[in-house]
Design a protein around this motif. Structure first.
Motif, mmCIF file in Angstrom:
data_model
loop_
_atom_site.group_PDB
_atom_site.id
_atom_site.type_symbol
_atom_site.label_atom_id
_atom_site.label_comp_id
_atom_site.label_asym_id
_atom_site.label_seq_id
_atom_site.Cartn_x
_atom_site.Cartn_y
_atom_site.Cartn_z
ATOM 1 N N SER A 107 -17.837 6.121 19.328
ATOM 2 C CA SER A 107 -19.183 6.521 18.916
ATOM 3 C C SER A 107 -20.026 7.023 20.082
ATOM 4 N N LEU A 108 -19.505 6.875 21.319
ATOM 5 C CA LEU A 108 -20.281 7.242 22.504
ATOM 6 C C LEU A 108 -19.644 8.428 23.217
ATOM 7 N N PRO A 109 -20.475 9.293 23.832
ATOM 8 C CA PRO A 109 -19.910 10.380 24.640
ATOM 9 C C PRO A 109 -19.287 9.831 25.919
ATOM 10 N N ARG A 110 -18.345 10.564 26.456
ATOM 11 C CA ARG A 110 -17.686 10.177 27.699
ATOM 12 C C ARG A 110 -18.696 10.196 28.848
ATOM 13 N N VAL A 111 -18.633 9.193 29.728
ATOM 14 C CA VAL A 111 -19.526 9.166 30.893
ATOM 15 C C VAL A 111 -19.181 10.331 31.813
ATOM 16 N N SER A 112 -20.190 11.132 32.152
ATOM 17 C CA SER A 112 -19.956 12.293 33.011
ATOM 18 C C SER A 112 -20.603 12.159 34.382
ATOM 19 N N CYS A 113 -21.445 11.124 34.560
ATOM 20 C CA CYS A 113 -22.143 11.000 35.840
ATOM 21 C C CYS A 113 -22.676 9.582 35.997
ATOM 22 N N ILE A 114 -22.656 9.077 37.230
ATOM 23 C CA ILE A 114 -23.308 7.806 37.563
ATOM 24 C C ILE A 114 -24.559 8.122 38.378
ATOM 25 N N GLN A 129 -36.801 1.598 21.044
ATOM 26 C CA GLN A 129 -37.401 2.050 19.790
ATOM 27 C C GLN A 129 -38.168 3.350 20.006
ATOM 28 N N ALA A 130 -38.844 3.455 21.175
ATOM 29 C CA ALA A 130 -39.675 4.632 21.445
ATOM 30 C C ALA A 130 -38.839 5.862 21.764
ATOM 31 N N THR A 131 -37.669 5.673 22.402
ATOM 32 C CA THR A 131 -36.878 6.819 22.849
ATOM 33 C C THR A 131 -35.741 7.165 21.902
ATOM 34 N N GLY A 132 -35.455 6.296 20.938
ATOM 35 C CA GLY A 132 -34.439 6.622 19.949
ATOM 36 C C GLY A 132 -33.037 6.241 20.382
ATOM 37 N N GLN A 133 -32.061 6.808 19.696
ATOM 38 C CA GLN A 133 -30.672 6.375 19.822
ATOM 39 C C GLN A 133 -29.967 6.906 21.061
ATOM 40 N N MET A 161 -23.833 11.719 14.691
ATOM 41 C CA MET A 161 -22.767 11.217 15.553
ATOM 42 C C MET A 161 -22.202 12.315 16.439
ATOM 43 N N GLU A 162 -21.896 13.491 15.846
ATOM 44 C CA GLU A 162 -21.333 14.586 16.632
ATOM 45 C C GLU A 162 -22.324 15.075 17.677
ATOM 46 N N GLU A 163 -23.621 15.129 17.290
ATOM 47 C CA GLU A 163 -24.644 15.591 18.234
ATOM 48 C C GLU A 163 -24.727 14.643 19.423
ATOM 49 N N LYS A 164 -24.617 13.338 19.171
ATOM 50 C CA LYS A 164 -24.660 12.353 20.252
ATOM 51 C C LYS A 164 -23.483 12.549 21.201
ATOM 52 N N LYS A 165 -22.286 12.770 20.647
ATOM 53 C CA LYS A 165 -21.083 12.860 21.468
ATOM 54 C C LYS A 165 -21.042 14.129 22.313
ATOM 55 N N GLN A 166 -21.837 15.127 21.960
ATOM 56 C CA GLN A 166 -21.857 16.369 22.728
ATOM 57 C C GLN A 166 -22.814 16.305 23.919
ATOM 58 N N ARG A 167 -23.609 15.272 24.003
ATOM 59 C CA ARG A 167 -24.586 15.169 25.085
ATOM 60 C C ARG A 167 -23.923 14.714 26.390
ATOM 61 N N PRO A 168 -24.379 15.228 27.553
ATOM 62 C CA PRO A 168 -23.931 14.655 28.822
ATOM 63 C C PRO A 168 -24.333 13.180 28.878
ATOM 64 N N HIS A 169 -23.415 12.322 29.313
ATOM 65 C CA HIS A 169 -23.662 10.879 29.318
ATOM 66 C C HIS A 169 -23.817 10.409 30.762
ATOM 67 N N LEU A 170 -24.982 9.870 31.065
ATOM 68 C CA LEU A 170 -25.292 9.411 32.411
ATOM 69 C C LEU A 170 -25.424 7.896 32.401
ATOM 70 N N LEU A 171 -24.712 7.230 33.313
ATOM 71 C CA LEU A 171 -24.804 5.779 33.481
ATOM 72 C C LEU A 171 -25.783 5.493 34.613
#
Length: 462
Positions: free
Chosen positions: A108-115, A55-59, A1-11
């Motif tokens: 559970s999701l990282p903040r959106v940082s870019c569109i 399924q192929a690319t994961g969470q 969970m923490e690792e996911k939230k640290q990732r840059p989030h792109l919409l």
């Protein structure tokens, strides 16, 4: 969970056509492998396929499905594209802020940082500003197409808008090599009632220039002068292509054996690969005109007759929606051919038995055949296809071109030239470009470096 939230989030917001969705999806998969989290907006029509993708690319790649009614049905993207885009953008401008708010309230999701949007979607700049995030876009067309869009004022000053099918060689668009007016994109050929003075296009081009980055699905060695000129005019225009699955590059960028080739309307008929296994080396002509282009029954008959007369085996994609054309081949008398509803195109082009590609010259198909090292026999229809074909034939010299209404004799000769000694120059040239394409996306290549630079910027702001 923490690792996911640290990732840059792109919409990611693609334009809802296969030729636009696939390169954006490939870009997003590449970004996921480089530490990003992606939310990908897509129509429910793609749900079955994209469930497999997830399924192929994961969470770290999730899909948000938009109702089918969200995509305008009243207008066709091929016949009234400006109305289609206007309705789509209106819907997106209402929906995207709500989607971002939902993400922001989900712990559970990282903040959106870019569109990230398709270049055709310019209505989300204000949304990005509203949430204090950056916006980037992806051009799924060539750098040459972008050069023409940036050169609209030059064309107007020379009295050439609309072009009206002029055969004049146009050699004054900055960065663009000399191209016949006949081969300029179809939307510049006639006055459009919705945009008679092209002011909408001027405005859209100016909005695009305010994006933090404009990614181009091309590579420097393919469109050097075009990319140099774009960089001088607008430094944030950068090449990151070819955007293709890793297996396209002979394992040079890491092979994932579970990797899906592309999003599609139709199921790929894998039996064509078994058929190709039975054919001689570099003997097969692969025939496909993409997901939108359509030919008349008479044109198809001429193509078929010419291919049969050439006596080379061929694999032909006849889409499921082309019922009338499919009836022409219910009982083909020629035993060196195979017809399928849809094919795994990259796997076909990379097969040892394929020696040429008879194509509409959509940009994705051109990039795929270059990466596979297969010369083209071009037969363009609309949009940017005549431009891509002219570049391939006249400037890169990786193939030849059929006239708009080819007869069987011309088709037969073109195929024999392509597959014989006369085609050796085209084969040599496309092989060189295939190496350059692979180098561009490998460590140290310009396309690879541009994506690395974007990753570093996003890590800072996330």
């Amino acid at each position: 969970m923490e690792e996911k939230k640290q990732r840059p989030h792109l919409l990611a917001v693609p334009f809802p056509a296969l030729g636009n969705i696939n390169p954006m999806l490939q870009l997003c998969k590449t970004l996921v492998s480089n530490g990003f989290f992606i939310t990908f907006l897509i129509s429910n029509k793609r749900e079955t396929f994209l469930a497999t993708e997830q399924q192929a690319t994961g969470q770290h790649l999730r899909f948000v499905y938009l109702p089918d009614a969200f995509i305008p049905e009243a207008f066709s993207v091929t016949t009234v594209p400006l109305q289609f885009v206007a309705i789509l953008e209106k819907n997106l401008k209402l929906a995207v802020p709500e989607i971002i708010r939902d993400i922001m309230t989900d712990d559970s999701l990282p903040r959106v940082s870019c569109i990230l949007t398709d270049l055709a979607i310019t209505s989300l700049q204000d949304v990005a500003h509203q949430f204090g995030i950056c916006k980037v876009s992806l051009s799924t067309f060539s750098a040459s197409w972008l050069s023409i869009e940036n050169g609209l004022l030059v064309l107007e000053e020379n009295g050439l808008l609309p072009l009206k099918g002029t055969s004049r060689i146009i050699d004054f668009v900055p960065g663009l090599p000399p191209i016949s007016g006949l081969d300029f994109p179809s939307h510049l050929q006639e006055v459009h009632a919705v945009d008679p003075d092209f002011s909408l296009r001027y405005t859209r081009n100016q909005i695009i220039r305010s994006d933090a980055l404009v990614f181009i699905n091309s590579f420097y060695e393919l469109e050097t002068s075009q990319l140099d000129q774009l960089a001088r005019d607008t430094p944030q225009f950068v090449p990151i292509g070819p955007l293709l699955p890793s297996f396209a590059f002979d394992g040079q960028v890491g092979v994932d054996e579970h990797e899906q080739e592309r999003c599609g309307f139709w199921t790929e008929d894998m039996s064509c690969l078994d058929w190709l296994d039975q054919q001689p080396f570099k003997s097969v002509i692969y025939v496909s005109f993409g997901s939108l282009a359509s030919a008349s029954p008479d044109q198809i008959k001429q193509l078929y007759t010419g291919l049969v007369q050439s006596d080379y085996p061929f694999l032909w994609v006849i889409r499921p929606d082309n019922d009338e054309l499919r009836k022409l081949f219910d009982d083909p008398s020629y035993d060196k051919c195979k017809f399928v509803s849809w094919a795994p195109q990259l796997k076909v082009l990379k097969h040892r038995s394929v020696g040429a590609f008879l194509t509409h010259c959509g940009w994705n198909s051109v990039l795929e055949t270059i990466v596979a090292g297969v010369p083209v026999l071009g037969w363009p229809f609309l949009f940017d296809q005549p431009l891509n074909c002219a570049l391939a034939v006249e400037h890169w010299k990786i193939g030849s071109r059929l006239p708009p209404g080819p007869d069987a004799t011309l088709v037969e000769k073109a195929v024999k030239d392509m597959m014989g000694e006369a085609g050796q120059m085209w084969r040599d040239n496309v092989t060189k470009l295939a190496i350059s394409a692979r180098d561009a996306v490998s460590d140290g290549g310009l396309s690879h470096r541009n994506l690395e630079a974007f990753k570093c910027k996003m890590e800072i702001v996330s």
